[in-house]
Design an enzyme around this catalytic site. Structure first.
Site, PDB file in Angstrom:
ATOM      1  N   ASP A 104      80.969  87.211   8.821  1.00  0.00           N
ATOM      2  CA  ASP A 104      80.777  88.392   7.786  1.00  0.00           C
ATOM      3  C   ASP A 104      79.248  88.500   7.652  1.00  0.00           C
ATOM      4  O   ASP A 104      78.162  87.773   7.164  1.00  0.00           O
ATOM      5  CB  ASP A 104      81.418  87.968   6.552  1.00  0.00           C
ATOM      6  CG  ASP A 104      81.186  89.037   5.384  1.00  0.00           C
ATOM      7  OD1 ASP A 104      80.251  89.758   5.463  1.00  0.00           O
ATOM      8  OD2 ASP A 104      82.246  89.111   4.540  1.00  0.00           O
ATOM      9  N   SER A 151      85.309  92.258  -1.412  1.00  0.00           N
ATOM     10  CA  SER A 151      83.634  92.394  -1.600  1.00  0.00           C
ATOM     11  C   SER A 151      83.365  92.423  -3.093  1.00  0.00           C
ATOM     12  O   SER A 151      83.767  91.675  -3.934  1.00  0.00           O
ATOM     13  CB  SER A 151      83.176  93.428  -0.715  1.00  0.00           C
ATOM     14  OG  SER A 151      81.844  93.584  -0.535  1.00  0.00           O
ATOM     15  N   HIS A 203      83.183  91.527   7.719  1.00  0.00           N
ATOM     16  CA  HIS A 203      83.359  91.958   6.454  1.00  0.00           C
ATOM     17  C   HIS A 203      84.453  92.712   6.386  1.00  0.00           C
ATOM     18  O   HIS A 203      85.231  92.747   5.212  1.00  0.00           O
ATOM     19  CB  HIS A 203      82.119  92.560   6.030  1.00  0.00           C
ATOM     20  CG  HIS A 203      82.066  92.596   4.366  1.00  0.00           C
ATOM     21  ND1 HIS A 203      81.980  91.460   3.495  1.00  0.00           N
ATOM     22  CD2 HIS A 203      81.950  93.858   3.440  1.00  0.00           C
ATOM     23  CE1 HIS A 203      81.934  92.021   2.342  1.00  0.00           C
ATOM     24  NE2 HIS A 203      81.838  93.416   2.239  1.00  0.00           N
TER      25      HIS A 203
END
Length: 277
Positions: free
Chosen positions: A228, A98, A257
């Site tokens: 995600d 991320s 995610h």
């Protein structure tokens, strides 16, 4: 030896360094608003495979110093460089999740020369940019990030209970929430600084990492789930793979995610295969 390194501006950055110092290092860069603890499963896995594993808490996150300034991708990369320099890491694999993927892109582009970096892995990463722009019309509108800022400022404690639900896909039909995973996300988040988290939203949403991706000259593995809900894969992974020189892309059907936690066995095996190829 202390588990803190002093960054360029004097900030104290916490790190973990496990395994034989002679082994090839695998370095982990965590996502917003978490800490190096988010990598526990991966660190133990790669440690058992004979690697040296290193992870740090981003400034204002986890156990690192809660400083007022420096909550931007440039400084995050400089802090990561301070850790790598302090531990004299060479021929390292850098893995970012991320926001950590954005940190890896800038770190490798700027500091990855001189044999410091062997390969990079971007998992559910914010690269090349999350915000909708003229260059990247598939991005998310600024109102999405304004909403994250408003919730962080109004009641971070409550917001950090709610955000893990879409983060891990626990809002999908037939998916049972895992309380311990939600609690651990909340615990990590609440260890950090509200100011670092608030300002970090701008860092992870508005930083254009296109030129960083183009500058990376080591092999890059890009992994993303097509469900995600935090960093939509079409505007991230599918754009990022166009920009790297030597990239491999893998999209996981139905994964969230937070797939590094929920689907660790699958992800760990795929990352190991890339590292050892």
């Amino acid at each position: 030896m202390s588990n803190f390194v002093t960054a360029a501006d004097g900030t104290q950055i916490y790190f973990k360094d496990w395994g034989p110092k002679s082994a090839q290092p695998v370095v982990f860069h965590h996502g917003w608003p978490l800490s190096s603890d988010d990598w526990d499963t991966q660190m133990l896995y790669f440690l058992a495979k004979g690697y040296r594993v290193v992870a740090h808490d981003r400034r204002g996150h986890g156990r690192s110093e809660q400083v007022s300034e420096g909550h931007n991708i440039d400084t995050y990369a400089t802090d990561a460089h301070a850790v790598a320099e302090y531990l004299d890491l060479k021929n390292a694999i850098h893995i970012g999740h991320s926001t950590g993927g954005g940190e890896v892109a800038r770190y490798v582009a700027r500091y990855g020369g001189n044999g410091r970096v062997a390969k990079a892995i971007l998992v559910s990463a914010i690269t090349p940019i999350m915000l909708k722009t003229e260059a990247f019309p598939g991005g998310l509108p600024i109102e999405v990030f304004d909403g994250l800022r408003a919730q962080t400022a109004a009641s971070r404690t409550q917001f950090f209970k709610e955000l893990p639900i879409p983060f891990y896909g626990f809002n999908r039909e037939g998916v049972a929430p895992i309380d311990a995973v939600i609690d651990n996300w909340w615990r990590q988040g609440m260890m950090g600084s509200a100011k670092a988290h608030y300002e970090g939203i701008k860092a992870f949403s508005e930083t254009d990492l296109s030129e960083d991706l183009k500058a990376i000259d080591v092999p890059v593995l890009i992994l993303h789930g097509d469900d995600d809900q935090i960093v939509p894969y079409k505007a991230a992974a599918l754009e990022a793979i166009k920009l790297v020189k030597n990239g491999t892309l893998k999209i996981y059907p139905g994964l969230s995610h937070g797939m590094l936690t929920i689907n660790a066995d699958l992800l760990n095996a795929d990352m190991l295969a890339f590292i050892e190829a």
